[in-house]
Design an enzyme around this catalytic site. Structure first.
Site, PDB file in Angstrom:
ATOM      1  N   SER A  39       0.806  -1.228   0.000  1.00 28.18           N
ATOM      2  CA  SER A  39       0.000   0.000   0.000  1.00 28.18           C
ATOM      3  C   SER A  39       0.835   1.271   0.000  1.00 28.18           C
ATOM      4  O   SER A  39       0.346   2.324  -0.379  1.00 28.18           O
ATOM      5  CB  SER A  39      -0.956   0.015   1.192  1.00 28.18           C
ATOM      6  OG  SER A  39      -0.246   0.194   2.391  1.00 28.18           O
ATOM      7  N   LYS A  84       0.941   4.854   6.882  1.00 26.76           N
ATOM      8  CA  LYS A  84       0.279   5.572   5.781  1.00 26.76           C
ATOM      9  C   LYS A  84       0.773   7.019   5.764  1.00 26.76           C
ATOM     10  O   LYS A  84       1.406   7.501   6.693  1.00 26.76           O
ATOM     11  CB  LYS A  84      -1.254   5.585   5.956  1.00 26.76           C
ATOM     12  CG  LYS A  84      -1.904   4.234   6.070  1.00 26.76           C
ATOM     13  CD  LYS A  84      -1.926   3.496   4.769  1.00 26.76           C
ATOM     14  CE  LYS A  84      -2.640   2.159   4.968  1.00 26.76           C
ATOM     15  NZ  LYS A  84      -2.304   1.182   3.992  1.00 26.76           N
TER      16      LYS A  84
END
Length: 166
Positions: A39, A84
Site C-alpha cells: 500500500s 500511511k
C-alpha cells in the site's frame, strides 16, 4: 555456586538496566517499525522486508504536518499498527477521487492514505482517523542497507483544501 552467582550479578544488572533504558527510548523518542504490504509503494517495497525509523516525540502536541508518513493503530483492528501518509488535518476538505465526493476532516482527526491507492485500505474506506491513534512520524528507511534514505513529505496534487482561519 556462590562465585558463579556473584560473577553473573553485574552482567544481569547491566542487562536489566540496558533493557529499561531501551524501553524508555523506544516509548518516548524513537522506535523501528516493519513495513509490510504494497500500500505504500513506491515509498516502501513489500518484497525487501523494509524497516523504518519512527520518531515518537511530538505526539502529545499532535505535531504532524500534511505529507508526512506516520504509524498508527488501525481504527478497524486495534491489534494492528499501520503505516500511511498523512493527507489531511482537522478542518481540511479532502477530494476522494474514487467516489467523487468531498469530505471534511473533523476536529481531532486526520486523513491517512497509502501511496499506492489501488491497493491501500485507508481513510478512503474507514474515514478520518482519530489523532490519538497516531503513534509516530516515519523519518527514514533503515533496512535493508541499500535502501537507507530519508522519507520525503509528499501530497497528492489538488486533493486537499487546507483549513484556513479567517
Amino acid at each position: 555456586m556462590a562465585r558463579v552467582l556473584a560473577a553473573l550479578r553485574p552482567l544481569v544488572k547491566y542487562c536489566v538496566g540496558g533493557t529499561l533504558v531501551g524501553l524508555a527510548i523506544s516509548d518516548r523518542y524513537f522506535s523501528l517499525a516493519a513495513v509490510h504490504g504494497s500500500s505504500m509503494h513506491p515509498t516502501f517495497e513489500d518484497r525487501t522486508g523494509e524497516y523504518a525509523l519512527v520518531q515518537r516525540s511530538g505526539l502529545a502536541r499532535y505535531d504532524f504536518s500534511r505529507g508526512e508518513v506516520v504509524t498508527f493503530v488501525s481504527p478497524v483492528d486495534h491489534r494492528s499498527t499501520l503505516v500511511k501518509r498523512l493527507i489531511g488535518m482537522p478542518g481540511d476538505w479532502i477530494s476522494v477521487p474514487e467516489t467523487a465526493e468531498i469530505r471534511k476532516v473533523p476536529e481531532g482527526h486526520c486523513w491517512l492514505e497509502g501511496d499506492n491507492g489501488s491497493v491501500s485500505w485507508d481513510s478512503r474506506y474507514y474515514g478520518p482517523v482519530p489523532l490519538g491513534l497516531v503513534q509516530g512520524r516515519v523519518t527514514h528507511v533503515v533496512w535493508p542497507p541499500h535502501k537507507i534514505s530519508r522519507v520525503d513529505k509528499r501530497l497528492p496534487e489538488g486533493r486537499v483544501m487546507p483549513h484556513r482561519h479567517f
